[in-house]
Design a protein around this motif. Sequence first.
Motif, PDB file in Angstrom:
ATOM      1  N   UNK A   1      10.946   1.087  -3.144  1.00  0.00           N
ATOM      2  CA  UNK A   1      11.680   2.319  -4.005  1.00  0.00           C
ATOM      3  C   UNK A   1      11.705   1.904  -5.356  1.00  0.00           C
ATOM      4  N   UNK A   2      11.638   3.015  -6.123  1.00  0.00           N
ATOM      5  CA  UNK A   2      11.782   2.969  -7.579  1.00  0.00           C
ATOM      6  C   UNK A   2      13.072   3.479  -7.964  1.00  0.00           C
ATOM      7  N   UNK A   3      13.966   2.982  -8.793  1.00  0.00           N
ATOM      8  CA  UNK A   3      15.264   3.419  -9.017  1.00  0.00           C
ATOM      9  C   UNK A   3      15.480   3.792 -10.491  1.00  0.00           C
ATOM     10  N   UNK A   4      15.908   4.885 -10.746  1.00  0.00           N
ATOM     11  CA  UNK A   4      16.234   5.249 -11.979  1.00  0.00           C
ATOM     12  C   UNK A   4      17.700   5.868 -12.226  1.00  0.00           C
ATOM     13  N   UNK A   5      18.318   5.730 -13.380  1.00  0.00           N
ATOM     14  CA  UNK A   5      19.639   6.236 -13.348  1.00  0.00           C
ATOM     15  C   UNK A   5      19.844   7.541 -13.299  1.00  0.00           C
ATOM     16  N   UNK A   6      20.867   7.842 -12.502  1.00  0.00           N
ATOM     17  CA  UNK A   6      21.204   9.112 -12.179  1.00  0.00           C
ATOM     18  C   UNK A   6      20.169  10.289 -11.318  1.00  0.00           C
TER      19      UNK A   6
ATOM     20  N   UNK B   1       0.832  -1.275  -0.040  1.00  0.00           N
ATOM     21  CA  UNK B   1       0.083   0.132  -0.133  1.00  0.00           C
ATOM     22  C   UNK B   1       0.910   1.237  -0.012  1.00  0.00           C
ATOM     23  N   UNK B   2       0.230   2.256   0.001  1.00  0.00           N
ATOM     24  CA  UNK B   2       0.921   3.665  -0.240  1.00  0.00           C
ATOM     25  C   UNK B   2       1.621   4.084   1.102  1.00  0.00           C
ATOM     26  N   UNK B   3       1.168   3.607   2.260  1.00  0.00           N
ATOM     27  CA  UNK B   3       1.596   3.915   3.306  1.00  0.00           C
ATOM     28  C   UNK B   3       1.930   2.827   4.369  1.00  0.00           C
TER      29      UNK B   3
ATOM     30  N   UNK C   1      10.422   6.830  -3.323  1.00  0.00           N
ATOM     31  CA  UNK C   1       9.483   5.953  -2.353  1.00  0.00           C
ATOM     32  C   UNK C   1       8.255   5.720  -3.088  1.00  0.00           C
ATOM     33  N   UNK C   2       7.932   4.385  -3.278  1.00  0.00           N
ATOM     34  CA  UNK C   2       6.645   3.971  -4.031  1.00  0.00           C
ATOM     35  C   UNK C   2       5.555   3.452  -3.128  1.00  0.00           C
TER      36      UNK C   2
END
Length: 247
Positions: free
Chosen positions: A108-113, A66-68, A118-119
Amino acid sequence: MTKTARRLSSYALPALAGALLMGAAAPALAQNDAAFRATTFSLSAYGETNVAPDMATITLGVQTQQATAAEAMKANGVQMNQVMAALKKAGIAERDIQTSNLNLNAQYAYEQNQPPKLTGYQASNQVTITVQDLKKLGAAVDATVNAGANTINGVSFGLKNPQVAEDAARLEAVKALQAKAELYGRATGYKAVRLVNLNEGAGFSQPTPPMPVMAFAAKREMADSTSVSAGELKVRVDVSATYEAAK
């Protein structure tokens, strides 16, 4: 007493004590020497027996996201309560249900640079159940999945009372040990005349490999209820011994 006499006495006492100690140690040294000269067989063997299991343990649970954190835990609690009720309805006693894992993790979502984003939060709750009647195992799995369980780590089988199987394995182990002693006797021209010592090593029960969650899912697609095969358990006991041998 003269100085010379006192000096001789002081030397004589330690020498006498040393002689007494050597005299007391002589029998022990003689015994060790005799044991060293004896011909012995130092052997090891094992015994095995196969037996059908009469109980099983399985770990299953609920994973929610869930979101929280509060929402994840609340959703997990509602779903897990339904699973617990389904277990009891399927005939699993409360004493055979034990919480084995409870976790809450940020996702968490990870993107380059880019910094992690937090998801949401993931909550997981797992219980380990002991099934005393294997006929109820498939029904219990079905009931929990239908109630909301979405993680199943595997199932393992065991014995409520392994003593009988272990004793059967012990008898086989001793038979194998005696047969090996006779074989070495024929090969060397010596005969095992006395059992000096016998030691039992760490035995084990080799269960049927746990069934992964994907196997359960595949079975559910092919049948109305989950079918679980218990197979057999291999119970093994290791022993070692020393035999005195003579011509």
